[in-house]
Design a protein around this motif. Structure first.
Motif: not given
Length: 258
Positions: A106-115
């Motif tokens: 459950g370690k989630v990584v999001f990049y701001t670019g996708i939003v």
């Protein structure tokens, strides 16, 4: 039997995913071990992002992603059948990359670019988040270890996933992204399972599952214009959207009952 030979047998024969998962267990890639290794990689990613000032903990984009993450977590826990309690954690990285991924446990990584680049609504963020959470909950990385007969279970299995963006975010994020197959392409069947499971998860959390369709339509439009790193690891096409449409009624029924 020699371990490498055992892996080769799995690779060249039509062994089921579950059978190969057993081989992954024998090689030390059991759920608990994978989750611990992923946690270490995630912590290193966060520390490095703090050092190079790419960790986002305060922007409006971060706040939106984090709110969706926290709203989905209890519903994800309800469907966790791995036998391991997840310590869900989120890292949001400042980057123009259109990407997101999850590591075991459950370690989630999001990049701001996708939003920001796709101008995602909260429900569309939930579609991405739900998709990634299902990958973790169904232990797709573990399945890939068996299915692809990987023999190197170290964290640093390669930086090819990150390409020319390694310098921007640092090696830790790239290594976590490529860790044990996390950032590498899943099979069509695993992607389909994540799509459909993500639909149900976001609906349970009160997000309209229709947003999953608009999300992938936006992805396809971006892919046609300039491509995206998210699509390089998450194949998107009309067949995929059609498959989600077939499951939309069931997800919509869950959403409507709330």
């Amino acid at each position: 039997m020699n371990k490498n030979l055992l892996f080769s047998v799995c690779a060249v024969t039509a062994v089921s995913i579950s059978g190969c998962t057993t081989i992954a267990d024998m090689a030390g890639a059991d759920s608990a071990t994978l989750n611990v290794a992923a946690a270490q990689g995630f912590n290193k990613t966060v520390q490095e992002a703090q050092g190079n000032k790419t960790l986002d903990t305060s922007s409006s984009t971060y706040q939106r992603i984090n709110a969706v993450f926290n709203r989905l977590k209890p519903y994800a826990d309800q469907v966790n059948q791995t036998g391991q309690k997840f310590n869900w954690q989120l890292a949001v990285l400042k980057s123009d990359q259109v990407n997101a991924y999850v590591a075991p446990g459950g370690k989630v990584v999001f990049y701001t670019g996708i939003v920001n680049k796709l101008n995602l609504t909260d429900a569309e963020i939930a579609a991405v988040m739900g998709h990634e959470m299902i990958h973790a909950l169904e232990e797709h990385s573990k399945n890939k270890i068996g299915a692809q007969a990987l023999t190197d279970l170290a964290l640093n299995v390669g930086l090819g996933y990150a390409g020319g963006n390694v310098g921007q975010l640092g090696t830790a994020a790239a290594q976590l992204g490529s860790q044990i197959g996390v950032g590498l392409p899943y099979s069509r069947s695993l992607e389909s399972r994540a799509d459909q499971g993500g639909l149900m998860l976001m609906a349970r959390a009160g997000y309209n599952p229709q947003a999953a369709i608009t999300l992938w339509e936006k992805m396809n439009k971006l892919d046609g214009a300039s491509g995206s790193s998210f699509l390089s690891t998450h194949p998107s096409n009309s067949q995929r959207i059609d498959a989600m449409r077939k499951n939309l009624a069931a997800a919509q029924a869950i959403y409507n009952k709330r």
